[in-house]
Design a protein around this motif. Structure first.
Motif, PDB file in Angstrom:
ATOM      1  N   SER A  10       0.834  -1.201   0.000  1.00  0.00           N
ATOM      2  CA  SER A  10       0.000   0.000   0.000  1.00  0.00           C
ATOM      3  C   SER A  10       0.866   1.247   0.000  1.00  0.00           C
ATOM      4  O   SER A  10       2.050   1.217   0.370  1.00  0.00           O
ATOM      5  CB  SER A  10      -0.912   0.013   1.230  1.00  0.00           C
ATOM      6  N   GLU A  11       0.279   2.353  -0.389  1.00  0.00           N
ATOM      7  CA  GLU A  11       1.023   3.616  -0.464  1.00  0.00           C
ATOM      8  C   GLU A  11       1.546   4.042   0.908  1.00  0.00           C
ATOM      9  O   GLU A  11       2.703   4.452   1.035  1.00  0.00           O
ATOM     10  CB  GLU A  11       0.132   4.710  -1.043  1.00  0.00           C
ATOM     11  N   ILE A  12       0.734   3.917   1.925  1.00  0.00           N
ATOM     12  CA  ILE A  12       1.132   4.334   3.273  1.00  0.00           C
ATOM     13  C   ILE A  12       2.329   3.526   3.761  1.00  0.00           C
ATOM     14  O   ILE A  12       3.307   4.087   4.260  1.00  0.00           O
ATOM     15  CB  ILE A  12      -0.048   4.205   4.259  1.00  0.00           C
ATOM     16  N   LEU A  13       2.279   2.213   3.609  1.00  0.00           N
ATOM     17  CA  LEU A  13       3.392   1.375   4.057  1.00  0.00           C
ATOM     18  C   LEU A  13       4.636   1.588   3.201  1.00  0.00           C
ATOM     19  O   LEU A  13       5.759   1.595   3.716  1.00  0.00           O
ATOM     20  CB  LEU A  13       2.977  -0.088   4.060  1.00  0.00           C
ATOM     21  N   ALA A  14       4.460   1.781   1.905  1.00  0.00           N
ATOM     22  CA  ALA A  14       5.599   2.007   1.021  1.00  0.00           C
ATOM     23  C   ALA A  14       6.317   3.305   1.372  1.00  0.00           C
ATOM     24  O   ALA A  14       7.546   3.363   1.386  1.00  0.00           O
ATOM     25  CB  ALA A  14       5.149   2.026  -0.438  1.00  0.00           C
ATOM     26  N   LEU A  15       5.561   4.345   1.692  1.00  0.00           N
ATOM     27  CA  LEU A  15       6.183   5.614   2.081  1.00  0.00           C
ATOM     28  C   LEU A  15       6.910   5.484   3.413  1.00  0.00           C
ATOM     29  O   LEU A  15       7.957   6.108   3.623  1.00  0.00           O
ATOM     30  CB  LEU A  15       5.137   6.726   2.117  1.00  0.00           C
ATOM     31  N   ASN A  16       6.381   4.652   4.310  1.00  0.00           N
ATOM     32  CA  ASN A  16       7.063   4.384   5.580  1.00  0.00           C
ATOM     33  C   ASN A  16       8.382   3.652   5.331  1.00  0.00           C
ATOM     34  O   ASN A  16       9.410   3.993   5.928  1.00  0.00           O
ATOM     35  CB  ASN A  16       6.148   3.567   6.501  1.00  0.00           C
ATOM     36  N   VAL A  17       8.358   2.654   4.456  1.00  0.00           N
ATOM     37  CA  VAL A  17       9.575   1.921   4.102  1.00  0.00           C
ATOM     38  C   VAL A  17      10.584   2.879   3.470  1.00  0.00           C
ATOM     39  O   VAL A  17      11.770   2.872   3.820  1.00  0.00           O
ATOM     40  CB  VAL A  17       9.255   0.750   3.140  1.00  0.00           C
ATOM     41  N   ASP A  32       4.644   4.373  -8.261  1.00  0.00           N
ATOM     42  CA  ASP A  32       3.251   4.396  -7.797  1.00  0.00           C
ATOM     43  C   ASP A  32       2.321   4.074  -8.953  1.00  0.00           C
ATOM     44  O   ASP A  32       1.968   4.942  -9.752  1.00  0.00           O
ATOM     45  CB  ASP A  32       2.940   5.767  -7.209  1.00  0.00           C
ATOM     46  N   ASN A  33       1.923   2.805  -9.056  1.00  0.00           N
ATOM     47  CA  ASN A  33       1.035   2.388 -10.141  1.00  0.00           C
ATOM     48  C   ASN A  33      -0.386   2.901  -9.964  1.00  0.00           C
ATOM     49  O   ASN A  33      -1.127   2.979 -10.932  1.00  0.00           O
ATOM     50  CB  ASN A  33       1.032   0.869 -10.271  1.00  0.00           C
ATOM     51  N   ILE A  34      -0.777   3.251  -8.737  1.00  0.00           N
ATOM     52  CA  ILE A  34      -2.111   3.810  -8.503  1.00  0.00           C
ATOM     53  C   ILE A  34      -2.221   5.140  -9.239  1.00  0.00           C
ATOM     54  O   ILE A  34      -3.162   5.382  -9.992  1.00  0.00           O
ATOM     55  CB  ILE A  34      -2.380   4.019  -6.998  1.00  0.00           C
ATOM     56  N   GLU A  35      -1.248   6.013  -9.014  1.00  0.00           N
ATOM     57  CA  GLU A  35      -1.257   7.326  -9.657  1.00  0.00           C
ATOM     58  C   GLU A  35      -1.154   7.194 -11.168  1.00  0.00           C
ATOM     59  O   GLU A  35      -1.852   7.887 -11.903  1.00  0.00           O
ATOM     60  CB  GLU A  35      -0.119   8.189  -9.115  1.00  0.00           C
ATOM     61  N   SER A  36      -0.306   6.310 -11.638  1.00  0.00           N
ATOM     62  CA  SER A  36      -0.153   6.106 -13.081  1.00  0.00           C
ATOM     63  C   SER A  36      -1.458   5.622 -13.704  1.00  0.00           C
ATOM     64  O   SER A  36      -1.853   6.092 -14.773  1.00  0.00           O
ATOM     65  CB  SER A  36       0.955   5.085 -13.356  1.00  0.00           C
ATOM     66  N   ALA A  37      -2.117   4.688 -13.045  1.00  0.00           N
ATOM     67  CA  ALA A  37      -3.379   4.158 -13.575  1.00  0.00           C
ATOM     68  C   ALA A  37      -4.461   5.225 -13.566  1.00  0.00           C
ATOM     69  O   ALA A  37      -5.246   5.334 -14.512  1.00  0.00           O
ATOM     70  CB  ALA A  37      -3.820   2.946 -12.754  1.00  0.00           C
ATOM     71  N   THR A  38      -4.499   6.042 -12.517  1.00  0.00           N
ATOM     72  CA  THR A  38      -5.497   7.105 -12.425  1.00  0.00           C
ATOM     73  C   THR A  38      -5.303   8.126 -13.544  1.00  0.00           C
ATOM     74  O   THR A  38      -6.264   8.539 -14.193  1.00  0.00           O
ATOM     75  CB  THR A  38      -5.411   7.801 -11.054  1.00  0.00           C
ATOM     76  N   LEU A  39      -4.066   8.528 -13.770  1.00  0.00           N
ATOM     77  CA  LEU A  39      -3.787   9.499 -14.825  1.00  0.00           C
ATOM     78  C   LEU A  39      -4.110   8.955 -16.209  1.00  0.00           C
ATOM     79  O   LEU A  39      -4.463   9.710 -17.112  1.00  0.00           O
ATOM     80  CB  LEU A  39      -2.323   9.944 -14.761  1.00  0.00           C
ATOM     81  N   SER A  40      -4.000   7.635 -16.367  1.00  0.00           N
ATOM     82  CA  SER A  40      -4.289   7.004 -17.659  1.00  0.00           C
ATOM     83  C   SER A  40      -5.763   6.697 -17.843  1.00  0.00           C
ATOM     84  O   SER A  40      -6.183   6.299 -18.924  1.00  0.00           O
ATOM     85  CB  SER A  40      -3.496   5.700 -17.791  1.00  0.00           C
ATOM     86  N   GLY A  41      -6.552   6.828 -16.778  1.00  0.00           N
ATOM     87  CA  GLY A  41      -7.977   6.548 -16.870  1.00  0.00           C
ATOM     88  C   GLY A  41      -8.343   5.113 -16.571  1.00  0.00           C
ATOM     89  O   GLY A  41      -9.429   4.655 -16.899  1.00  0.00           O
ATOM     90  N   PHE A  42      -7.435   4.367 -15.946  1.00  0.00           N
ATOM     91  CA  PHE A  42      -7.674   2.964 -15.613  1.00  0.00           C
ATOM     92  C   PHE A  42      -7.652   2.784 -14.105  1.00  0.00           C
ATOM     93  O   PHE A  42      -7.041   3.558 -13.394  1.00  0.00           O
ATOM     94  CB  PHE A  42      -6.609   2.059 -16.234  1.00  0.00           C
ATOM     95  N   GLY A  46      -4.322  -4.487  -6.109  1.00  0.00           N
ATOM     96  CA  GLY A  46      -3.183  -5.227  -5.590  1.00  0.00           C
ATOM     97  C   GLY A  46      -2.104  -4.347  -5.001  1.00  0.00           C
ATOM     98  O   GLY A  46      -2.349  -3.226  -4.584  1.00  0.00           O
ATOM     99  N   GLN A  47      -0.900  -4.888  -4.980  1.00  0.00           N
ATOM    100  CA  GLN A  47       0.243  -4.188  -4.414  1.00  0.00           C
ATOM    101  C   GLN A  47       0.768  -3.227  -5.469  1.00  0.00           C
ATOM    102  O   GLN A  47       1.557  -3.585  -6.321  1.00  0.00           O
ATOM    103  CB  GLN A  47       1.308  -5.185  -3.999  1.00  0.00           C
ATOM    104  N   THR A  48       0.325  -1.992  -5.381  1.00  0.00           N
ATOM    105  CA  THR A  48       0.534  -1.081  -6.491  1.00  0.00           C
ATOM    106  C   THR A  48       1.624  -0.045  -6.275  1.00  0.00           C
ATOM    107  O   THR A  48       1.928   0.699  -7.190  1.00  0.00           O
ATOM    108  CB  THR A  48      -0.777  -0.366  -6.820  1.00  0.00           C
ATOM    109  N   VAL A  49       2.212   0.033  -5.089  1.00  0.00           N
ATOM    110  CA  VAL A  49       3.311   0.963  -4.857  1.00  0.00           C
ATOM    111  C   VAL A  49       4.557   0.141  -4.545  1.00  0.00           C
ATOM    112  O   VAL A  49       4.547  -0.704  -3.656  1.00  0.00           O
ATOM    113  CB  VAL A  49       2.995   1.949  -3.716  1.00  0.00           C
ATOM    114  N   GLN A  50       5.616   0.376  -5.313  1.00  0.00           N
ATOM    115  CA  GLN A  50       6.838  -0.416  -5.187  1.00  0.00           C
ATOM    116  C   GLN A  50       8.000   0.493  -4.804  1.00  0.00           C
ATOM    117  O   GLN A  50       8.092   1.619  -5.271  1.00  0.00           O
ATOM    118  CB  GLN A  50       7.157  -1.111  -6.508  1.00  0.00           C
ATOM    119  N   VAL A  51       8.901  -0.042  -3.954  1.00  0.00           N
ATOM    120  CA  VAL A  51      10.094   0.680  -3.547  1.00  0.00           C
ATOM    121  C   VAL A  51      11.310  -0.066  -4.108  1.00  0.00           C
ATOM    122  O   VAL A  51      11.444  -1.270  -3.915  1.00  0.00           O
ATOM    123  CB  VAL A  51      10.199   0.786  -2.011  1.00  0.00           C
TER     124      VAL A  51
END
Length: 67
Positions: A10-17, A32-42, A46-51
């Motif tokens: 999740s975004e919160i845990l990824a930012l903590n890491v 951040d795949n959440i932001e990328s998907a939102t900007l693309s309209g999709f 799942g686990q959408t934020v990667q460090v």
């Protein structure tokens, strides 16, 4: 020198890491795949934020985050 994924969640845990790793002097990149998907309209599921860290920092990073 490549980048290696050391965390996905999740975004919160990824930012903590990310904060913990940067406190230890390890440079990170967050994808951040959440932001990328939102900007693309999709939607995104799942686990959408990667460090990512540099290859030479993987052992130290996994010791810090416990994976």
């Amino acid at each position: 020198m490549g980048m290696v994924k050391v965390y996905a969640g999740s975004e919160i845990l990824a930012l903590n890491v990310q904060a913990k790793l940067e406190e230890a002097g390890i440079s990170t990149i967050v994808k951040d795949n959440i932001e990328s998907a939102t900007l693309s309209g999709f939607g995104s599921f799942g686990q959408t934020v990667q460090v990512f860290v540099n290859e030479e920092d993987v052992a130290k990073a996994t010791g810090i985050i416990g994976t």
